[in-house]
Write a protein that holds these residues in place. Sequence first.
Motif, PDB file in Angstrom:
ATOM      1  N   HIS A  94       0.921  -1.210   0.175  1.00  0.00           N
ATOM      2  CA  HIS A  94      -0.599  -0.007  -0.249  1.00  0.00           C
ATOM      3  C   HIS A  94       0.838   1.430   0.154  1.00  0.00           C
ATOM      4  N   ALA A  95       0.489   2.110  -1.093  1.00  0.00           N
ATOM      5  CA  ALA A  95       1.589   3.180  -1.350  1.00  0.00           C
ATOM      6  C   ALA A  95       0.787   4.452  -0.108  1.00  0.00           C
ATOM      7  N   HIS A  96       1.300   4.654   0.618  1.00  0.00           N
ATOM      8  CA  HIS A  96       0.268   5.304   2.047  1.00  0.00           C
ATOM      9  C   HIS A  96       1.449   5.920   2.527  1.00  0.00           C
ATOM     10  N   PHE A  97       0.864   7.467   3.655  1.00  0.00           N
ATOM     11  CA  PHE A  97       1.978   7.490   4.572  1.00  0.00           C
ATOM     12  C   PHE A  97       1.083   8.496   5.561  1.00  0.00           C
ATOM     13  N   PRO A  98       2.001   8.614   6.995  1.00  0.00           N
ATOM     14  CA  PRO A  98       0.494   8.542   7.740  1.00  0.00           C
ATOM     15  C   PRO A  98       0.258  10.452   7.864  1.00  0.00           C
ATOM     16  N   VAL A  99      -0.652  10.608   7.922  1.00  0.00           N
ATOM     17  CA  VAL A  99      -0.886  12.006   7.736  1.00  0.00           C
ATOM     18  C   VAL A  99      -1.004  12.936   8.735  1.00  0.00           C
ATOM     19  N   ALA A 106       2.170  12.530  10.362  1.00  0.00           N
ATOM     20  CA  ALA A 106       3.599  12.931  10.069  1.00  0.00           C
ATOM     21  C   ALA A 106       3.061  14.448   9.217  1.00  0.00           C
ATOM     22  N   GLY A 107       2.740  14.630   9.312  1.00  0.00           N
ATOM     23  CA  GLY A 107       2.964  15.919   7.614  1.00  0.00           C
ATOM     24  C   GLY A 107       3.470  15.606   6.624  1.00  0.00           C
ATOM     25  N   ALA A 108       4.108  16.322   6.587  1.00  0.00           N
ATOM     26  CA  ALA A 108       4.670  16.490   4.642  1.00  0.00           C
ATOM     27  C   ALA A 108       6.105  15.549   4.777  1.00  0.00           C
ATOM     28  N   ALA A 109       6.947  15.497   5.929  1.00  0.00           N
ATOM     29  CA  ALA A 109       7.895  14.885   5.444  1.00  0.00           C
ATOM     30  C   ALA A 109       7.301  13.414   6.340  1.00  0.00           C
ATOM     31  N   GLY A 110       6.592  13.477   6.635  1.00  0.00           N
ATOM     32  CA  GLY A 110       6.530  11.341   6.724  1.00  0.00           C
ATOM     33  C   GLY A 110       6.483  11.196   4.516  1.00  0.00           C
ATOM     34  N   LEU A 111       6.933  11.980   4.034  1.00  0.00           N
ATOM     35  CA  LEU A 111       6.242  10.857   2.043  1.00  0.00           C
ATOM     36  C   LEU A 111       7.501  10.280   2.546  1.00  0.00           C
ATOM     37  N   GLU A 112       8.630  11.124   2.042  1.00  0.00           N
ATOM     38  CA  GLU A 112       9.907  10.380   1.990  1.00  0.00           C
ATOM     39  C   GLU A 112      10.492   8.818   2.593  1.00  0.00           C
ATOM     40  N   PRO A 113      10.443   9.017   4.081  1.00  0.00           N
ATOM     41  CA  PRO A 113       9.971   8.306   5.160  1.00  0.00           C
ATOM     42  C   PRO A 113       9.458   6.324   4.297  1.00  0.00           C
ATOM     43  N   ALA A 114       8.258   7.204   4.199  1.00  0.00           N
ATOM     44  CA  ALA A 114       7.608   5.956   3.923  1.00  0.00           C
ATOM     45  C   ALA A 114       7.552   5.594   1.987  1.00  0.00           C
ATOM     46  N   LEU A 115       8.160   6.597   1.887  1.00  0.00           N
ATOM     47  CA  LEU A 115       8.342   6.490   0.418  1.00  0.00           C
ATOM     48  C   LEU A 115       9.776   5.021   0.148  1.00  0.00           C
ATOM     49  N   LYS A 116      10.818   5.230   1.465  1.00  0.00           N
ATOM     50  CA  LYS A 116      11.417   4.931   1.019  1.00  0.00           C
ATOM     51  C   LYS A 116      11.558   2.994   1.931  1.00  0.00           C
ATOM     52  N   ALA A 117      10.727   3.426   2.563  1.00  0.00           N
ATOM     53  CA  ALA A 117       9.824   1.953   3.258  1.00  0.00           C
ATOM     54  C   ALA A 117       9.055   1.077   2.997  1.00  0.00           C
ATOM     55  N   LEU A 118       8.306   1.897   1.446  1.00  0.00           N
ATOM     56  CA  LEU A 118       7.700   0.842   0.126  1.00  0.00           C
ATOM     57  C   LEU A 118       8.972   0.451  -0.389  1.00  0.00           C
ATOM     58  N   ALA A 119       9.250   1.082  -0.957  1.00  0.00           N
ATOM     59  CA  ALA A 119      10.235   0.507  -2.214  1.00  0.00           C
ATOM     60  C   ALA A 119      11.348  -0.945  -1.281  1.00  0.00           C
ATOM     61  N   GLY A 137      -7.719   2.515   0.394  1.00  0.00           N
ATOM     62  CA  GLY A 137      -7.588   2.115   1.415  1.00  0.00           C
ATOM     63  C   GLY A 137      -7.686   3.687   2.023  1.00  0.00           C
ATOM     64  N   VAL A 138      -6.905   4.451   1.593  1.00  0.00           N
ATOM     65  CA  VAL A 138      -7.169   6.076   2.475  1.00  0.00           C
ATOM     66  C   VAL A 138      -7.939   6.057   3.031  1.00  0.00           C
ATOM     67  N   ASP A 139      -7.810   6.563   3.620  1.00  0.00           N
ATOM     68  CA  ASP A 139      -9.018   7.988   4.897  1.00  0.00           C
ATOM     69  C   ASP A 139      -7.818   8.411   5.392  1.00  0.00           C
ATOM     70  N   ALA A 140      -9.163   9.193   6.876  1.00  0.00           N
ATOM     71  CA  ALA A 140      -8.977  10.481   7.304  1.00  0.00           C
ATOM     72  C   ALA A 140      -6.937   9.976   8.079  1.00  0.00           C
ATOM     73  N   GLN A 141      -6.924   9.214   8.117  1.00  0.00           N
ATOM     74  CA  GLN A 141      -4.431   8.836   9.327  1.00  0.00           C
ATOM     75  C   GLN A 141      -4.084   8.844   7.558  1.00  0.00           C
ATOM     76  N   LYS A 142      -4.700   7.888   6.796  1.00  0.00           N
ATOM     77  CA  LYS A 142      -4.034   7.803   5.768  1.00  0.00           C
ATOM     78  C   LYS A 142      -3.712   8.031   4.516  1.00  0.00           C
ATOM     79  N   ALA A 143      -2.753   9.017   3.765  1.00  0.00           N
ATOM     80  CA  ALA A 143      -2.615  10.043   2.848  1.00  0.00           C
ATOM     81  C   ALA A 143      -2.033   9.078   1.522  1.00  0.00           C
TER      82      ALA A 143
END
Length: 866
Positions: free
Chosen positions: A43-48, A50-63, A83-89
């Motif tokens: 799933h290509a999600h990152f936690p809301v 964590a804010g915008a800073a949460g995108l990069e670690p989530a992306l690298k974890a996905l890879a 599966g996006v919801d209020a907590q996951k972008a």
Amino acid sequence: LGLFEELPASTGLVELDSPVLLHHEFAALSALPVLQGNITTLHAHFPVAAGAAGLEPALKALAASAEKAVRAGAKLVILSDCGVDAQKAGIPMLLAVGAVHQQLVRAGLRLQADLVAETGEAREVHQIACLLGFGANAVYPTLALSTVAQLASAGKTSKPVEPAKALANYREAIDAGLYKIMAKMGISTLASYRGGQMFEALGVSTKVVSECFTGTASPIGGIDYLQIGEEALVRHARAFPADAPEAPLALQPEGYYRVNKRGEGEFHGWNPKVVASMNKFIKSGDFAGYQEWKTQGDEHQPVALKDLLKIRFSGRTPVAIEEVETIEEIRKRFTTAGMSLGALSPEMHEALAIAMNRIGGKSNSGEGGEDPDRFNVRPNGDNANSAIKQVASGRFGVTAAYLSSAKEIEIKMAQGAKPGEGGQLPGGKVTPLIAKLRFSVPGVTLISPPPHHDIYSIEDLAQLIFDLKEVNPRAKVCVKLVSSSGVGTVAAGVAKAYADVVLVSGHDGGTGASPLASIKNAGSAWEIGVAEAHQVLMMNQLRGRVVLRTDGGMKTGRDIVIAALLGAEEYNFGTAALIAGGCAMFRVCHLNTCPVGVATQREDLRAKFRGKPENIINFFNAVAEDVRHYLAKLGARTLNDIIGRVDLLEQIDDPANPKTKLLNLGGLLHNPDPTGELDRYHTRERNERFGNEGSLDEAVVQEARDVLLKMSNSLVRSYKITNVNRDVGTMLSGQIALLNGDEGLPSGTIDLTFTGSAGQSFGTFLVNGVRLTLVGEANDYVGKGINGGEIIIRPKPSETFLWKDQSIIGNTCLYGATGGHLFAAGRAGERFAVRNSGAAAVVEGVGDHGCEYMTGGIVVVLGQTG
């Protein structure tokens, strides 16, 4: 399983007929025996939180997760933003696909698994093309499919259609768009396109590109993971508003393709206020009225790179406006873009030509040919002849008479708004007049297709430049290129091929008949291309040999001055010139229903045309005067004084848009010659070879002098020929056409026999009244663009081989022919008689792609075909 075909189990492969998966096909993947237990969904999600800073670690974890799954035996990795919801972008799917693809490539695992993107983001052709181009094997566009099915079920489609059929139609349209994109890039198979990264990134940081889109050109830098995360969260917040979580949601109009009348969404450079201020100024015609237009055209949020550049006036000593060169001198640098008769009405096309001829500028015929009646000055002194005659890959209406009437001939390699695609004219606009001028058939859609033309290399381009200079030695030759990374290298090659003008075309504009899929995400900014071309030409000491011209949304004097400071010395206007001539931007050019008679062939609508050459002249006068004021303020007396002076430009930030701070325009502002020793503009009037001792055709023209002057009725001569003798018969044909037009001379007036091996372009652009007999053989391009006369080629009597087994002429012979006859006692090479529209030929065999896009004439092949 529908379009699935499971190959033998030993291969472990599944074949798809389309890279776009429908609902039932995606569901069926998990049931395929070859994939049992080998599918991993990530799933290509990152936690809301964590804010915008949460995108990069989530992306690298996905890879990293994808790499781990493939090492564990996964054969198919599904990347899903469902599966996006209020907590996951959602992580932007292109970023996810690129990151996973590159991670697997770096790990040496990419060939061990396939990637499927399950996403609600991708809905248009370009978006799906990007996912495939950056590594996805297939795309499952969930939201697009659900929307199409819902519209069909609710009866909201233009015609009643069952949901299943609507979904099939959607996929068929996407597939057609993918075919078109691949064709524009010269790529034949999806396997070659997938992961090929045939893109440029504009506004994306070096870090993101190097990690997710490795190797992709990104000339100006841009946003990083943090800014991408911020934008993702903005979209997420609109779907899950914290202040009213239960409120009904509605899609907001983005104004992406059309101007949003409420002023919301994307800003358009040609918005109604800009068009209205232009029309108001044109009616008044005074420079004061121009100022309102200038304000609308220059003072707005950034929409182009020029809007992020500031002219440095500080430290400069102004000069009096009277000391600056006149508007008459400046106007000579103005040209109008290649807008064909067919795309435009005859009235609009002629108004542009008359206006530009009056002011000493140059109008461009476009690729549609031109009525020979316009080649002559009219009784009132007006001249409706387009000074620039365009030669595109379709070769519509290109004859020796057409070319000999030009002051400049433009080879259209591509256009900035539709690179790789060429012009397009809907069948409804191909009236009997347009069909006659284009040597085609009324009602048939016409395109200028890139495949199988006569330019496959810089050598081929150099030959075409030579062809054109032979048929019309008085004309300069321009080569039109697309702004893109690497255009500087191409421009240097064009200069070495002896073109006189290089046009770097930007992505703004394009014909009014462009399909929606061709308008967006095509081409690059002229600012990037001009800067690179100018710098590379200077570094190779070629800048003085060529004029550098540019186009793409030119409106005001500020645009001209910035283009000059970046290195351009001539300036091409398209849309602005049309609006000055009466265009009201109804955006229905492709429908043939233009209500002001500008872009239509319907006689009832053409009667409503109210444009005047005087209005177009008023516009160019005002732009030239605007340029003069800038020059005076800069302390410059001529435009030449500021060409290439990048030290007079600086990058600015837009306070309202923090992303602009992340761009780096340093590459555009690089000065390759700080000492000022190299030429910054053209110093040669023509870019010609030195030491040319004359061609065989020049000798022929001299001997034909009495025939040309009607002092003799005929000429019969014999010559020896070798493969250094190129374009034999071409200069002669140009001289005949200049005097007699396409009628040429009576049949058999000039009868020339050659013995030996002819070089390239034997008989190119041949006209009526000339017969060329070659005893021997010839290279490529025999009879290219032939309009009349005869070419006869046969082996020497001493040869004992079978004619049908041997090639006697090369490739691309009879290309773009419009008349005449060719008889060859032997085989022809590849691409024989492509775009033939009137010539008759007999040969004893042809290679691949013979007779493609042939709309007239007749070809008899007495032997094998490719």
